[in-house]
Write a protein that holds these residues in place. Structure first.
Motif, PDB file in Angstrom:
ATOM      1  N   PHE A   1      -6.959  10.416 -12.066  1.00 30.03           N
ATOM      2  CA  PHE A   1      -7.875  10.368 -10.930  1.00 30.03           C
ATOM      3  C   PHE A   1      -7.076  10.341  -9.633  1.00 30.03           C
ATOM      4  O   PHE A   1      -5.982   9.783  -9.570  1.00 30.03           O
ATOM      5  N   ALA A   2      -7.665  10.957  -8.598  1.00 27.71           N
ATOM      6  CA  ALA A   2      -7.038  11.007  -7.272  1.00 27.71           C
ATOM      7  C   ALA A   2      -8.062  10.539  -6.241  1.00 27.71           C
ATOM      8  O   ALA A   2      -8.837  11.354  -5.693  1.00 27.71           O
ATOM      9  N   PRO A   3      -8.129   9.251  -5.969  1.00 31.34           N
ATOM     10  CA  PRO A   3      -9.109   8.760  -4.983  1.00 31.34           C
ATOM     11  C   PRO A   3      -8.909   9.425  -3.618  1.00 31.34           C
ATOM     12  O   PRO A   3      -7.782   9.528  -3.122  1.00 31.34           O
ATOM     13  N   GLU A   4     -10.003   9.868  -3.048  1.00 29.85           N
ATOM     14  CA  GLU A   4      -9.955  10.485  -1.726  1.00 29.85           C
ATOM     15  C   GLU A   4     -10.244   9.414  -0.678  1.00 29.85           C
ATOM     16  O   GLU A   4     -11.335   8.835  -0.655  1.00 29.85           O
ATOM     17  N   LEU A   5      -9.260   9.160   0.189  1.00 29.30           N
ATOM     18  CA  LEU A   5      -9.328   8.066   1.163  1.00 29.30           C
ATOM     19  C   LEU A   5      -9.219   8.608   2.581  1.00 29.30           C
ATOM     20  O   LEU A   5      -8.582   9.638   2.822  1.00 29.30           O
ATOM     21  N   THR A   6      -9.806   7.873   3.467  1.00 30.06           N
ATOM     22  CA  THR A   6      -9.659   8.126   4.907  1.00 30.06           C
ATOM     23  C   THR A   6      -9.213   6.826   5.558  1.00 30.06           C
ATOM     24  O   THR A   6      -9.906   5.797   5.459  1.00 30.06           O
TER      25      THR A   6
ATOM     26  N   GLY B   1      -7.206  12.324   2.661  1.00 29.89           N
ATOM     27  CA  GLY B   1      -6.860  13.181   1.536  1.00 29.89           C
ATOM     28  C   GLY B   1      -6.924  12.437   0.222  1.00 29.89           C
ATOM     29  O   GLY B   1      -7.178  11.223   0.168  1.00 29.89           O
ATOM     30  N   ALA B   2      -6.716  13.198  -0.843  1.00 29.54           N
ATOM     31  CA  ALA B   2      -6.737  12.637  -2.193  1.00 29.54           C
ATOM     32  C   ALA B   2      -5.323  12.228  -2.591  1.00 29.54           C
ATOM     33  O   ALA B   2      -4.355  12.959  -2.344  1.00 29.54           O
ATOM     34  N   VAL B   3      -5.217  11.076  -3.206  1.00 29.16           N
ATOM     35  CA  VAL B   3      -3.928  10.528  -3.633  1.00 29.16           C
ATOM     36  C   VAL B   3      -3.973  10.328  -5.145  1.00 29.16           C
ATOM     37  O   VAL B   3      -4.793   9.536  -5.644  1.00 29.16           O
ATOM     38  N   PRO B   4      -3.109  11.033  -5.904  1.00 30.71           N
ATOM     39  CA  PRO B   4      -3.105  10.844  -7.361  1.00 30.71           C
ATOM     40  C   PRO B   4      -2.649   9.444  -7.744  1.00 30.71           C
ATOM     41  O   PRO B   4      -1.617   8.944  -7.254  1.00 30.71           O
ATOM     42  N   PHE B   5      -3.391   8.827  -8.624  1.00 28.39           N
ATOM     43  CA  PHE B   5      -3.031   7.541  -9.214  1.00 28.39           C
ATOM     44  C   PHE B   5      -2.642   7.797 -10.684  1.00 28.39           C
ATOM     45  O   PHE B   5      -3.374   8.481 -11.416  1.00 28.39           O
TER      46      PHE B   5
ATOM     47  N   VAL C   1     -10.238   1.447   6.106  1.00 27.40           N
ATOM     48  CA  VAL C   1     -10.021   2.306   4.929  1.00 27.40           C
ATOM     49  C   VAL C   1     -11.386   2.637   4.346  1.00 27.40           C
ATOM     50  O   VAL C   1     -12.219   1.732   4.135  1.00 27.40           O
ATOM     51  N   THR C   2     -11.587   3.956   4.045  1.00 23.46           N
ATOM     52  CA  THR C   2     -12.842   4.414   3.460  1.00 23.46           C
ATOM     53  C   THR C   2     -12.546   5.125   2.141  1.00 23.46           C
ATOM     54  O   THR C   2     -11.680   6.018   2.079  1.00 23.46           O
ATOM     55  N   PHE C   3     -13.272   4.713   1.103  1.00 27.40           N
ATOM     56  CA  PHE C   3     -13.152   5.343  -0.217  1.00 27.40           C
ATOM     57  C   PHE C   3     -14.222   6.430  -0.274  1.00 27.40           C
ATOM     58  O   PHE C   3     -15.397   6.158  -0.514  1.00 27.40           O
ATOM     59  N   GLU C   4     -13.794   7.686  -0.043  1.00 29.92           N
ATOM     60  CA  GLU C   4     -14.737   8.784   0.089  1.00 29.92           C
ATOM     61  C   GLU C   4     -15.269   9.269  -1.258  1.00 29.92           C
ATOM     62  O   GLU C   4     -16.487   9.388  -1.448  1.00 29.92           O
ATOM     63  N   ASP C   5     -14.374   9.604  -2.185  1.00 31.39           N
ATOM     64  CA  ASP C   5     -14.793  10.243  -3.435  1.00 31.39           C
ATOM     65  C   ASP C   5     -13.711  10.001  -4.489  1.00 31.39           C
ATOM     66  O   ASP C   5     -12.630   9.467  -4.193  1.00 31.39           O
ATOM     67  N   LEU C   6     -14.039  10.429  -5.731  1.00 33.21           N
ATOM     68  CA  LEU C   6     -13.085  10.244  -6.838  1.00 33.21           C
ATOM     69  C   LEU C   6     -12.934  11.550  -7.629  1.00 33.21           C
ATOM     70  O   LEU C   6     -13.483  11.699  -8.720  1.00 33.21           O
ATOM     71  N   PRO C   7     -12.193  12.515  -7.096  1.00 35.43           N
ATOM     72  CA  PRO C   7     -11.919  13.721  -7.889  1.00 35.43           C
ATOM     73  C   PRO C   7     -10.833  13.450  -8.930  1.00 35.43           C
ATOM     74  O   PRO C   7     -10.154  12.414  -8.906  1.00 35.43           O
TER      75      PRO C   7
END
Length: 713
Positions: free
Chosen positions: A397-402, A414-418, A542-548
């Protein structure tokens, strides 16, 4: 007497073929190319493969000056030396460095001793080359190469997994430097591994090339000559046929066609088969050389790279788009095929108990010409594009954060791979925010993603219960200060260097910044998709936008793969041929039989145990022609080495001849001469009763042209 060879003498010849060049072709070995194999073993009485190591036969009468095992006409000396052997009576050869019998004594009266000969540099180099190109050393190097490759599967390798190597260095600070000095973090590029590889390559080349030359000469040579006598062969047959010799000869050649390489000589028909056995052996070893060459070419001309692609993002095949890129020594990075693909969707299937069932990366590929196609990359089912294979090596998963700084400006989006840490995809990741407004602290976020977050029974923390994102929760901790990215030193994107950072704590009761000295706890941010959290100390939000999802892809270009497959198949086929193709020799002698027809005698020889040898000889003999009338008894003994003894016993059981008939003449000792039945008519008296032995007559062995008195077991 023959001089006993010293096995440790480096001047000895190292191969069977070189020994044959010195002493002449050996006899009775179907695996060499000597023209006299089997013939001398039968004619001289020496134990050979056909005799099974039996006792040598006595010399024939009339061979003046012969020794046990010698044949008439062999002018051997009393010591058994062959004509043309430059050996004296005690078996020494000129240049052997040993004294000869009867040598003059030394001036001081002492007998002359061995004269040592210095090898010199050239001699030692020749000895080293022969040792290196021997099959024994080649097998040792092959085993050593397999052992040397083992550390590559135990110690993490830098080209394949640099992150694991970095972790190993951190966990083993004392051992890692020694492993690095030995090259164990990149075994296949280590000098000692290349040395073993090159020695094995040289050994195989030096071992195979002489064998190819010997094999080609053997293929072009005529099959071995017909032995003088077939009595020493275990598999043999004798028959008297009704057809003339010319017709029998043609039938035998037809029976041998497509199976044997046959030739007609004045002594008879000689045939040989099984050269495919040595051909398969050579093909097997040449294929090993081909595998080594293909592997070397693959290391020089290939490239390998890794890339992480998030859903909705694209990848362009350029060096800058790779997270890591490892080209071969001779590969030019500017020769990459400019294809692109977009990860449209990543799907995964899990069971209720979190067991993985399927992963699929659905992509749209754009070729250099502009054509597009849709592909699905699955585990062990790569996609081909631009001459490279694209493998699915991981996912997550790569949470998309702002992230906004204290001035309200967007500092990161942007999305950050975890990276998953366990089977339920509990993932860890790092977010670095260097692009903040002037005067603002740079931010670093470390945290854990829980795809299906549940609270532990004691209520102390959260944990993930399933890999699917049924209840995703992101738990973060905050650091502020200098990330150290402006120094130009490379950093691991999955690790946070906290040397220039301070950890942010919960605010104090009076609203002041918290600290460990004040008794406050580190700040923990818990976010669900769509939520925003304000940071303390005016650091932003910090905003958790989406979870691609993301797909970890491994791109490999290796032009040697088709050649590796071809050489591997060739090696397998060559090995089968060298193991299962029989090596056989067969001889047939034909002579006119008294009274018409042909007296046929045949023998066969094989290397080692060959259960089908007797059946093959019987097939050829049966196809040669029809038995002459009253010769059915001979067919029963065809190919049976015990038949002469039974025929002799039958002749003895017939009893003495009648008083009105003289005894039969003693047959000739020549086993190949045909015998004629006695011309005396049978007695006029009626035949005796069943209990009375029948009158003596010509035996089955005599009718078949064999001499029971002389036929050996």
């Amino acid at each position: 007497m023959a001089r006993r060879a010293n096995p440790s003498d480096p001047t000895l010849l190292s191969s069977k073929d070189e020994v044959r060049e010195r002493v002449g072709p050996d006899d009775g070995d179907p695996d060499d190319g000597g023209p006299d194999d089997g013939a001398a073993a039968a004619s001289t009485g020496a134990p050979g493969p056909a005799a099974g190591g039996g006792e040598p036969t006595a010399a024939r009468p009339g061979a003046a000056g012969s020794t046990p095992g010698a044949q008439p006409g062999d002018p051997a000396d009393p010591d058994g030396a062959r004509p043309g052997d430059p050996a004296d009576r005690d078996g020494a050869r000129p240049g052997d460095g040993v004294s000869q019998a009867g040598a003059r004594p030394a001036p001081d009266g002492a007998p002359a001793g061995p004269t040592p000969t210095a090898l010199g540099v050239r001699g030692w180099l020749r000895w080293a080359w022969r040792q290196l190109t021997s099959m024994r050393v080649a097998l040792m190097l092959l085993l050593l190469l397999a052992v040397a490759a083992l550390p590559g599967s135990v110690v993490p390798q830098e080209p394949q997994d640099p992150a694991a190597v970095a972790t190993y260095r951190t966990d083993h600070p004392a051992l890692a430097p020694w492993l690095d000095r030995l090259g164990l973090f990149d075994v296949y590029a280590a000098p000692w591994f290349a040395a073993i590889y090159l020695l094995l390559f040289t050994s195989l080349i030096g071992c195979i090339l002489p064998r190819i030359a010997v094999h080609v000469r053997a293929l072009r040579a005529q099959p071995p000559r017909v032995p003088r006598s077939f009595g020493r062969f275990d598999v043999r047959a004798e028959r008297t046929l009704a057809e003339p010799p010319a017709a029998v000869e043609q039938r035998v050649l037809v029976a041998l066609r497509h199976r044997y390489r046959a030739a007609v000589t004045p002594d008879g028909i000689t045939a040989e088969r099984g050269y495919l056995r040595e051909s398969g052996n050579i093909v097997f070893h040449l294929s090993l050389v081909g595998v080594l060459v293909a592997l070397a070419a693959g290391q020089l001309l290939s490239y390998r790279g890794q890339a992480v692609v998030v859903e909705g993002q694209s990848f362009a095949n350029s060096v800058l788009a790779y997270d890591s890129f490892d080209p071969g020594t001779l590969f030019a990075p500017d020769s990459l095929e400019p294809f692109t693909f977009t990860l449209e969707e990543f799907t995964s299937e899990f069971t209720v108990d979190a067991q993985a069932r399927d992963f699929g990366a659905h992509v749209t590929v754009t070729e250099p010409g502009g054509t597009t196609r849709e592909e699905t990359i699955r585990v062990n089912h790569p996609m081909s594009a631009g001459g490279a294979n694209v493998y699915l090596s991981g996912n997550g998963f790569a949470p998309e954060l702002t992230v906004r700084d204290g001035a309200g400006q967007v500092a990161f989006a942007g999305a950050v791979p975890f990276i998953p840490q366990d089977a339920v995809y509990t993932s860890r990741g790092v977010v670095k925010v260097p692009d903040v407004s002037p005067g603002q602290d740079q931010l670093g976020l470390t945290g854990v993603l829980l795809p299906t977050a549940v609270e532990l029974p004691d209520g102390s923390a959260l944990a993930s219960a399933h890999p699917q994102p049924n209840n995703p929760v992101l738990v973060l901790t905050l650091w502020a200060g200098d990330l150290g990215l402006d120094d130009g030193a490379p950093q691991n994107v999955y690790e946070l260097d906290t040397a220039g950072l301070r950890q942010v704590y919960e605010p104090a009761e009076d609203g002041a910044p918290g600290s460990a000295e004040g008794g406050q706890t580190p700040l923990t941010l818990t976010l669900a998709p769509g939520e925003t959290v304000e940071l303390p100390e005016g650091l932003g939000s910090v905003t958790f936008e989406d979870l691609p999802r993301f797909a970890a892809l491994d791109l490999r270009h290796d032009p040697s793969l088709p050649y590796l497959l071809g050489f591997a198949i060739a090696a397998m086929l060559g090995l089968f041929a060298s193991l299962f193709v029989p090596r056989r020799r067969l001889w047939v002698r034909l002579a006119p039989a008294p009274g018409g027809g042909t007296a046929l005698s045949a023998a066969a020889l094989a290397r080692g145990d060959d259960p089908g040898l007797a059946a093959d000889l019987d097939r050829v003999v049966s196809a040669a022609g029809t038995l002459r009338q009253n010769d059915d008894g001979a067919a029963a003994g065809a190919g049976d080495p015990a038949a002469p003894d039974r025929r002799a016993a039958d002749q003895r059981s017939a009893g003495p001849p009648p008083a009105d008939r003289p005894p039969a003449a003693t047959p000739s000792v020549d086993p190949t001469a045909a015998r004629t039945p006695s011309a005396d008519p049978p007695p006029a008296d009626p035949p005796p009763a069943a209990s009375t032995p029948p009158a003596a007559g010509p035996s089955t062995a005599q009718q078949a042209g064999a001499d029971p008195a002389k036929e050996g077991p």
